[in-house]
Each structure stands twice: as C-alpha cells, then as structure tokens.
Scaffold this motif. Structure first.
Motif, PDB file in Angstrom:
ATOM      1  N   THR A 111       0.000   0.748  -0.091  1.00 31.46           N
ATOM      2  CA  THR A 111       0.707   0.035   0.171  1.00 31.46           C
ATOM      3  C   THR A 111       2.169   0.159   0.034  1.00 31.46           C
ATOM      4  N   PHE A 112       2.142   0.626  -1.392  1.00 35.02           N
ATOM      5  CA  PHE A 112       3.288   0.705  -1.865  1.00 35.02           C
ATOM      6  C   PHE A 112       3.985   2.072  -1.663  1.00 35.02           C
ATOM      7  N   TRP A 113       3.279   3.164  -1.407  1.00 32.16           N
ATOM      8  CA  TRP A 113       3.870   4.497  -1.016  1.00 32.16           C
ATOM      9  C   TRP A 113       4.130   4.603   0.579  1.00 32.16           C
ATOM     10  N   ILE A 114       3.322   4.070   1.217  1.00 32.08           N
ATOM     11  CA  ILE A 114       3.507   3.824   2.647  1.00 32.08           C
ATOM     12  C   ILE A 114       4.561   3.241   3.226  1.00 32.08           C
ATOM     13  N   GLY A 115       4.681   1.971   2.318  1.00 32.09           N
ATOM     14  CA  GLY A 115       5.855   0.980   2.492  1.00 32.09           C
ATOM     15  C   GLY A 115       7.191   1.699   2.249  1.00 32.09           C
ATOM     16  N   LEU A 116       7.226   2.237   1.079  1.00 31.60           N
ATOM     17  CA  LEU A 116       8.247   3.107   0.554  1.00 31.60           C
ATOM     18  C   LEU A 116       8.946   4.088   1.815  1.00 31.60           C
ATOM     19  N   LEU A 117       8.075   4.713   2.376  1.00 29.65           N
ATOM     20  CA  LEU A 117       8.206   5.466   3.510  1.00 29.65           C
ATOM     21  C   LEU A 117       8.830   4.746   4.608  1.00 29.65           C
ATOM     22  N   TYR A 118       8.319   3.934   4.962  1.00 28.12           N
ATOM     23  CA  TYR A 118       8.674   2.890   6.041  1.00 28.12           C
ATOM     24  C   TYR A 118      10.052   2.470   5.775  1.00 28.12           C
ATOM     25  N   PHE A 119      10.386   2.191   4.438  1.00 25.96           N
ATOM     26  CA  PHE A 119      11.524   1.488   4.266  1.00 25.96           C
ATOM     27  C   PHE A 119      12.750   2.426   3.938  1.00 25.96           C
ATOM     28  N   ILE A 120      12.428   3.640   3.553  1.00 21.45           N
ATOM     29  CA  ILE A 120      13.588   4.679   3.554  1.00 21.45           C
ATOM     30  C   ILE A 120      13.806   5.198   4.912  1.00 21.45           C
ATOM     31  N   ILE A 174      11.805  -4.484  -9.267  1.00 20.68           N
ATOM     32  CA  ILE A 174      11.113  -4.090 -10.461  1.00 20.68           C
ATOM     33  C   ILE A 174       9.613  -4.710 -10.392  1.00 20.68           C
ATOM     34  N   THR A 175       9.263  -5.880  -9.796  1.00 19.65           N
ATOM     35  CA  THR A 175       7.982  -6.349  -9.971  1.00 19.65           C
ATOM     36  C   THR A 175       7.134  -5.407  -8.970  1.00 19.65           C
ATOM     37  N   THR A 176       7.514  -5.077  -7.941  1.00 23.61           N
ATOM     38  CA  THR A 176       6.760  -3.938  -7.182  1.00 23.61           C
ATOM     39  C   THR A 176       6.305  -2.904  -7.866  1.00 23.61           C
ATOM     40  N   VAL A 177       7.430  -2.253  -8.708  1.00 23.96           N
ATOM     41  CA  VAL A 177       6.991  -0.942  -9.294  1.00 23.96           C
ATOM     42  C   VAL A 177       5.965  -1.595 -10.577  1.00 23.96           C
ATOM     43  N   ILE A 178       6.072  -2.528 -11.247  1.00 29.20           N
ATOM     44  CA  ILE A 178       5.198  -2.878 -12.118  1.00 29.20           C
ATOM     45  C   ILE A 178       3.855  -2.938 -11.565  1.00 29.20           C
ATOM     46  N   GLY A 179       3.694  -3.580 -10.382  1.00 25.97           N
ATOM     47  CA  GLY A 179       2.573  -3.786  -9.723  1.00 25.97           C
ATOM     48  C   GLY A 179       1.798  -2.390  -9.364  1.00 25.97           C
ATOM     49  N   LEU A 180       2.685  -1.313  -9.143  1.00 28.28           N
ATOM     50  CA  LEU A 180       2.258  -0.062  -8.970  1.00 28.28           C
ATOM     51  C   LEU A 180       1.521   0.515 -10.163  1.00 28.28           C
TER      52      LEU A 180
END
Length: 123
Positions: free
Chosen positions: A66-75, A36-42
């Motif tokens: 960083t958030f969106w590309i990282g989310l893609l890598y993670f998924i 959740i802290t990542t979403v708050i940071g976004l």
C-alpha cells in the motif's frame, strides 16, 4: 516410571501481531495529515513482516505494498497536475488508499488474512 533425560522442546506460540498491524493502519490513516506517521508505519510493517504468522504477514505485506504503490500513484499524480489529469490520479490515490486501509482494518478485526496481499487494487 522412566524419566527422560532429554528436555522437551515446545514450539513457542505464534506471536499475536494484531496490535502492530492495527497501529500501522492507524498510522497510515494519520498519514493524510502528517506524512511522518506513514513512514513510521512502513518501518513497523517491514520489521514485523518477517516474524509474524501467515495471517499477520499477509497484513504486513499488504501494508508495505500500500505504501509503495500509493507513493507511485502520488508521484505520478503530482507530476501530472500541470496537465490536470494529475488531479484525477491524486483523487484515485486518495480513494484507493482509504479503501485499502478500511478493508485491511476490517479484515484485521475479524482476524482474517488479506486474500491477495500483492494486489495492485484492493486485495
């Protein structure tokens, strides 16, 4: 002596959003433990991205990417865990994210912009 009837307008000083940018990097780092802290940071990065000077805007753009590309890598990594290659992608995501957070925080401390905030690697 002549007094001008026109009011003088001075441009407001540029906002110092350093604290917000630092908070986003910290929230992203905490995101490894609490998502959740990542979403708050976004959310903070999106809100401040349009109001800051070029220096701070480069950091906010870097953080958003960083958030969106990282989310893609993670998924992709999570989806491929069954084939074992996903473990390597998750490892890459972890290292990639940490490097971007640390590099961004160092440049922020030095009050320097991110050279290429739209980069898919390390900026």
């Amino acid at each position: 002596m002549t007094i001008s009837a026109e009011p003088t307008t001075q441009a407001p000083p540029p906002a110092n959003d350093r604290g917000y940018a630092l908070a986003v990097y910290a929230l992203y780092a905490l995101g490894f433990f609490t998502v959740i802290t990542t979403v708050i940071g976004l959310i903070i990065a999106y809100v401040k991205a349009s109001t800051g000077s070029d220096l701070w805007r480069s950091h906010f753009q870097f953080q958003i990417r960083t958030f969106w590309i990282g989310l893609l890598y993670f998924i992709v990594g999570f989806a491929l865990l069954y084939f074992f290659i996903g473990a390597f992608i998750i490892l890459w995501w972890t290292i990639w994210t940490l490097v971007r957070i640390i590099k961004g925080a160092i440049l922020l401390h030095d009050q320097r912009p991110i050279a290429t905030p739209s980069s898919w690697l390390f900026g």
